[in-house]
Write a protein that holds these residues in place. Structure first.
Motif, PDB file in Angstrom:
ATOM      1  N   GLY A  93       0.813  -1.255  -0.112  1.00  0.00           N
ATOM      2  CA  GLY A  93      -0.047  -0.020   0.032  1.00  0.00           C
ATOM      3  C   GLY A  93       0.950   1.348  -0.009  1.00  0.00           C
ATOM      4  N   LEU A  94       1.714   1.361  -0.730  1.00  0.00           N
ATOM      5  CA  LEU A  94       3.053   2.331  -0.864  1.00  0.00           C
ATOM      6  C   LEU A  94       3.444   2.483   0.484  1.00  0.00           C
ATOM      7  N   PHE A  95       3.784   1.473   1.325  1.00  0.00           N
ATOM      8  CA  PHE A  95       4.482   1.510   2.483  1.00  0.00           C
ATOM      9  C   PHE A  95       3.398   2.211   3.547  1.00  0.00           C
ATOM     10  N   LEU A  96       2.150   2.013   3.523  1.00  0.00           N
ATOM     11  CA  LEU A  96       0.792   2.498   4.167  1.00  0.00           C
ATOM     12  C   LEU A  96       0.598   3.618   4.012  1.00  0.00           C
ATOM     13  N   ILE A  97       1.456   4.483   3.158  1.00  0.00           N
ATOM     14  CA  ILE A  97       1.118   5.984   3.101  1.00  0.00           C
ATOM     15  C   ILE A  97       0.001   6.050   2.210  1.00  0.00           C
ATOM     16  N   GLY A  98      -0.231   5.293   1.069  1.00  0.00           N
ATOM     17  CA  GLY A  98      -0.909   5.362   0.160  1.00  0.00           C
ATOM     18  C   GLY A  98      -2.324   4.758   0.774  1.00  0.00           C
ATOM     19  N   VAL A  99      -2.353   3.945   1.691  1.00  0.00           N
ATOM     20  CA  VAL A  99      -3.387   3.473   2.257  1.00  0.00           C
ATOM     21  C   VAL A  99      -4.173   4.475   2.944  1.00  0.00           C
ATOM     22  N   LEU A 100      -3.170   5.250   3.865  1.00  0.00           N
ATOM     23  CA  LEU A 100      -4.004   6.306   4.744  1.00  0.00           C
ATOM     24  C   LEU A 100      -4.389   7.381   3.749  1.00  0.00           C
ATOM     25  N   TYR A 101      -3.717   7.657   2.833  1.00  0.00           N
ATOM     26  CA  TYR A 101      -4.450   8.685   1.707  1.00  0.00           C
ATOM     27  C   TYR A 101      -5.737   8.343   1.220  1.00  0.00           C
ATOM     28  N   ASP A 102      -5.783   6.680   0.954  1.00  0.00           N
ATOM     29  CA  ASP A 102      -7.175   6.721   0.414  1.00  0.00           C
ATOM     30  C   ASP A 102      -8.264   6.496   1.626  1.00  0.00           C
ATOM     31  N   PHE A 103      -7.999   6.499   2.970  1.00  0.00           N
ATOM     32  CA  PHE A 103      -8.771   6.661   3.907  1.00  0.00           C
ATOM     33  C   PHE A 103      -9.219   7.772   4.130  1.00  0.00           C
ATOM     34  N   TRP A 104      -8.433   8.968   3.543  1.00  0.00           N
ATOM     35  CA  TRP A 104      -8.860  10.150   3.476  1.00  0.00           C
ATOM     36  C   TRP A 104      -9.672  10.638   2.251  1.00  0.00           C
ATOM     37  N   THR A 105      -9.502   9.672   1.073  1.00  0.00           N
ATOM     38  CA  THR A 105     -10.018  10.465  -0.007  1.00  0.00           C
ATOM     39  C   THR A 105     -10.814   9.076  -0.824  1.00  0.00           C
ATOM     40  N   LEU A 106     -11.102   8.023  -0.090  1.00  0.00           N
ATOM     41  CA  LEU A 106     -12.040   7.075  -0.808  1.00  0.00           C
ATOM     42  C   LEU A 106     -13.410   7.365  -1.317  1.00  0.00           C
ATOM     43  N   ASN A 107     -14.122   8.274  -0.398  1.00  0.00           N
ATOM     44  CA  ASN A 107     -15.419   8.610  -0.895  1.00  0.00           C
ATOM     45  C   ASN A 107     -15.238   9.245  -1.908  1.00  0.00           C
ATOM     46  N   ASP A 108     -14.419  10.490  -2.102  1.00  0.00           N
ATOM     47  CA  ASP A 108     -14.444  11.393  -3.392  1.00  0.00           C
ATOM     48  C   ASP A 108     -13.817  10.610  -4.291  1.00  0.00           C
ATOM     49  N   GLN A 109     -13.005   9.538  -4.243  1.00  0.00           N
ATOM     50  CA  GLN A 109     -12.764   8.756  -5.398  1.00  0.00           C
ATOM     51  C   GLN A 109     -13.441   8.037  -5.960  1.00  0.00           C
ATOM     52  N   VAL A 110     -14.596   7.336  -5.139  1.00  0.00           N
ATOM     53  CA  VAL A 110     -15.829   6.472  -5.603  1.00  0.00           C
ATOM     54  C   VAL A 110     -16.762   7.585  -6.251  1.00  0.00           C
ATOM     55  N   SER A 111     -17.103   8.634  -5.538  1.00  0.00           N
ATOM     56  CA  SER A 111     -17.897   9.744  -5.910  1.00  0.00           C
ATOM     57  C   SER A 111     -17.652  10.167  -7.624  1.00  0.00           C
ATOM     58  N   VAL A 112     -16.365  10.391  -7.656  1.00  0.00           N
ATOM     59  CA  VAL A 112     -15.828  10.771  -9.221  1.00  0.00           C
ATOM     60  C   VAL A 112     -15.943   9.417 -10.185  1.00  0.00           C
ATOM     61  N   LYS A 113     -15.838   8.516  -9.763  1.00  0.00           N
ATOM     62  CA  LYS A 113     -15.591   7.310 -10.476  1.00  0.00           C
ATOM     63  C   LYS A 113     -17.185   7.099 -10.862  1.00  0.00           C
ATOM     64  N   ASN A 114     -18.065   7.274 -10.148  1.00  0.00           N
ATOM     65  CA  ASN A 114     -19.547   6.937 -10.296  1.00  0.00           C
ATOM     66  C   ASN A 114     -19.899   8.183 -11.344  1.00  0.00           C
ATOM     67  N   ALA A 115     -19.428   9.356 -11.220  1.00  0.00           N
ATOM     68  CA  ALA A 115     -19.841  10.553 -12.072  1.00  0.00           C
ATOM     69  C   ALA A 115     -19.196  10.259 -13.572  1.00  0.00           C
ATOM     70  N   GLU A 116     -18.033   9.689 -13.585  1.00  0.00           N
ATOM     71  CA  GLU A 116     -17.632   9.276 -14.854  1.00  0.00           C
ATOM     72  C   GLU A 116     -18.421   8.092 -15.846  1.00  0.00           C
ATOM     73  N   GLU A 117     -18.697   7.192 -14.774  1.00  0.00           N
ATOM     74  CA  GLU A 117     -19.357   5.997 -15.479  1.00  0.00           C
ATOM     75  C   GLU A 117     -20.737   6.401 -15.677  1.00  0.00           C
ATOM     76  N   ILE A 118     -21.341   7.190 -14.852  1.00  0.00           N
ATOM     77  CA  ILE A 118     -22.786   7.792 -15.375  1.00  0.00           C
ATOM     78  C   ILE A 118     -22.718   8.484 -16.908  1.00  0.00           C
ATOM     79  N   ALA A 119     -21.923   9.540 -16.641  1.00  0.00           N
ATOM     80  CA  ALA A 119     -21.317  10.578 -18.049  1.00  0.00           C
ATOM     81  C   ALA A 119     -21.310   9.940 -19.140  1.00  0.00           C
ATOM     82  N   GLY A 120     -20.627   8.512 -19.059  1.00  0.00           N
ATOM     83  CA  GLY A 120     -20.602   7.901 -20.237  1.00  0.00           C
ATOM     84  C   GLY A 120     -18.904   7.685 -20.432  1.00  0.00           C
TER      85      GLY A 120
END
Length: 134
Positions: A107-134
């Motif tokens: 997990g990039l020496f756990l720093i990436g995992v910590l980053y994802d704990f902070w940003t996962l909701n936004d990452q999923v939200s952006v992914k969903n917006a992209e998938e809906i937009a086409g």
């Protein structure tokens, strides 16, 4: 018009069991207080107990804040929580390169995992917006 249910109260309560480490707060998109809970054991367990009653409000707020779509917040959080160092949550979201990178680097020496704990909701939200937009 009814708002989509992006987050689950049941999953929130299950994470609340470990909430003295802030997990339910990260899940509901509150990374600052999640971090505070992590370092203070849920504000010496007092804030953790109060959160038992605040979860329904946090759930409603998350449902309004984050975009629904085909990528599940619950599955993403489950994979991050238990398999984050292996990058499985990133592979689930179609981020194969960083998923494999997490797999090879813990997990990039756990720093990436910590980053994802902070940003996962936004990452999923952006992914969903992209998938809906086409």
């Amino acid at each position: 018009m009814q708002q989509a249910d992006t987050h689950s109260k049941l999953f929130g309560y299950l994470l609340w069991i470990f909430g003295f480490l802030g997990s339910h707060r990260f899940y509901y998109g509150k990374p600052v207080t999640g971090t505070i809970w992590f370092f203070t054991l849920g504000l010496l367990f007092i804030g953790w107990i109060i959160d038992l009653f605040l979860i329904p409000a946090m759930d409603r707020e998350a449902d309004l804040r984050f975009r629904p779509g085909p990528t599940s917040y619950n599955i993403s959080w489950l994979l991050l929580t238990f398999l984050g160092v292996f990058g499985v949550h990133r592979m689930y979201m179609g981020k194969w390169i960083t998923g494999i990178l997490y797999l090879l680097t813990g997990g990039l020496f756990l720093i990436g995992v910590l980053y994802d704990f902070w940003t996962l909701n936004d990452q999923v939200s952006v992914k969903n917006a992209e998938e809906i937009a086409g």
